[in-house]
Design an enzyme around this catalytic site. Structure first.
Site, PDB file in Angstrom:
ATOM      1  N   SER A 139      -8.225  16.308 -24.890  1.00  0.00           N
ATOM      2  CA  SER A 139      -7.022  15.519 -25.552  1.00  0.00           C
ATOM      3  C   SER A 139      -5.935  15.918 -24.211  1.00  0.00           C
ATOM      4  O   SER A 139      -5.907  16.542 -23.162  1.00  0.00           O
ATOM      5  CB  SER A 139      -6.561  15.955 -26.642  1.00  0.00           C
ATOM      6  N   CYS A 140      -4.770  15.336 -24.622  1.00  0.00           N
ATOM      7  CA  CYS A 140      -3.490  15.537 -23.595  1.00  0.00           C
ATOM      8  C   CYS A 140      -3.498  16.792 -22.926  1.00  0.00           C
ATOM      9  O   CYS A 140      -3.478  17.148 -22.042  1.00  0.00           O
ATOM     10  CB  CYS A 140      -2.251  14.947 -24.288  1.00  0.00           C
ATOM     11  N   GLY A 141      -3.091  17.742 -24.075  1.00  0.00           N
ATOM     12  CA  GLY A 141      -3.385  19.227 -23.597  1.00  0.00           C
ATOM     13  C   GLY A 141      -1.851  19.819 -23.187  1.00  0.00           C
ATOM     14  O   GLY A 141      -1.712  20.834 -23.146  1.00  0.00           O
TER      15      GLY A 141
END
Lengths: 288, 288
Positions: free
Chosen positions: B121-123
């Site tokens: 995911s974006c993180g």
């Protein structure tokens, strides 16, 4: 298990009235490599999933807890055994732990790269970690033309506190501060992560072309860990003063690099763990 | 730069005499991804070298300091520019910073894998970090059949302190403790790393088949960071009480997971940041 969580080390204890050499109990900090063994009987694999700086003791719990809280395994019934690997160099025999999973379990290793400390040297004993740093430090010989009066050290925590703006508001931040050796504050940086506060401080020193920081004092608002002494060594810092306690590995690294490490700097007292010659202490014999 | 280091959040402030809803200033914790751009003009490359949880501010210093203290670059003259990348999702625009090196410099990226947080995911915004956890947690719905009296909470720090054996000796260790909801101590673990102390505690809980820890209280000797709340969520913990301050991201994660987060638990007072309904507070109106 035979592990130890603490170690007795000789220190110089200084306060406003006297200084004497004594022993102090320190928390041990050592790397632990966590490995996971998995796969079908005819094709077992071993993967390194993490190296963490930890205090020895309850290593099997640490490994199982880590695999679970990081989502690498979903069910603890998947664990067949957890044991130390008594291999590699003689010094690190309790610093590698292996978790064996049953044949039908596939660990989720997608996120583990972030935890894997890749180093060409041993890396899982204190000596390996210290040697790894020696090879990359630009200022590995710490100079001896630096010194600070005990009276100057006593003042640093108050000065730091006055300039810790965000801590004042939140009670939740670590700080690193750079002083010259007469106690003048040059730079303060704060962060939720103590390593980040120090990286910011060294980054600011770089911008102001102050490196190497051989005539300075680094003041830490909390404890002195291996990682912080390592970063300080990289910037040529040779006097570190911490409000909190140092770990054993922090002291060993400071000793190897001829860095003066002061801990428990509070009020009119502090402990010197290494390279005490850079701290100028009043001669109590003659003044009393 | 427009960054903020702190954030004002509504809390419930409780002490022996009263409780009221007010605002508290918290230290912001957000991920920062550090990228390095290097190589000849016709073949420039970009590599992610680290994601660290940091307090916004002085990000360029942090990036430069990190590259230097980790030995990725040897000479600061190699840096051409440092700038934020205003790309990816709208929320993370200040959470990616790129350091451009001059064409002749080859960064030493050998050791950087240990710092690279790989996540699908974006993180690099708080939301991405929280979503990443939701997907792996086995107990993502925290139950509401748990509660604790304020009087029980007041006693926990003293009980913890009495059982922190190594801290007593060294002044240098973090502790995590597991209590039942009537204040009985079940497990204590200590470590130089606060995440390790919690992993040990959860590993011990696993061994004793206590999971999910839905009728317990997790007590932390220091501050409450994102990482600690994340690990607690994985074990099904729904009440966390810390002696120190929480970060913003810790509070956001606790709110998302319906976890009760208490901070500054000292003497006869504490703050409740999220899910206050699980803390039973005497009705001051009727008793006074």
């Amino acid at each position: 298990m035979g592990h130890q969580s603490t170690k007795n080390l000789p220190i110089t204890k200084v306060n406003a009235d006297e200084s004497n050499i004594t022993f102090d109990i320190l928390a041990i900090e050592e790397p632990l490599e966590i490995r996971v063994e998995y796969g079908p009987e005819n094709h077992r694999q071993v993967r390194n999933v993490s190296v963490t700086m930890r205090t020895p003791g309850n290593d099997a719990e640490l490994a199982a807890g880590f695999l679970f809280t990081e989502g690498i395994i979903k069910d603890l019934k998947d664990i067949v055994s957890v044991h130390h690997c008594f291999i590699a160099c003689a010094e690190n025999k309790e610093n590698i732990i292996q978790v064996s999973l049953n044949e039908s379990t596939t660990p989720n290793l997608q996120n583990t790269e972030r935890n894997f400390y890749t180093t060409s040297s041993c890396g899982v004993c204190g000596k390996g970690s210290i040697n790894a740093i020696r090879t990359v430090s630009a200022f590995s010989e710490q100079l001896d033309n630096n010194a600070v009066n005990a009276d100057v050290l006593y003042q640093l925590p108050d000065i730091l506190r006055q300039h810790q703006k965000v801590f004042e508001d939140t009670g939740g931040l670590h700080a690193s501060a750079l002083f010259n050796n007469t106690g003048e504050l040059l730079i303060v940086r704060e962060d939720v992560g103590r390593h980040n506060a120090l990286d910011k401080l060294i980054g600011a020193s770089i911008n102001e072309r102050l490196l190497p920081l051989t005539r300075n004092i680094l003041m830490l608002s909390g404890r002195a860990s291996f990682e912080l002494v390592q970063k300080a060594a990289m910037a040529g810092i040779n006097i570190i003063a911490a409000v909190g306690a140092p770990s054993t590995l922090a002291v060993e690294l400071a000793a190897e690099f001829n860095i003066t490490l002061v801990g428990f700097l509070r009020g009119q007292r502090f402990n010197i763990y290494t390279a005490a010659h850079r701290i100028l202490i009043p001669d109590y014999e003659t003044t009393h």
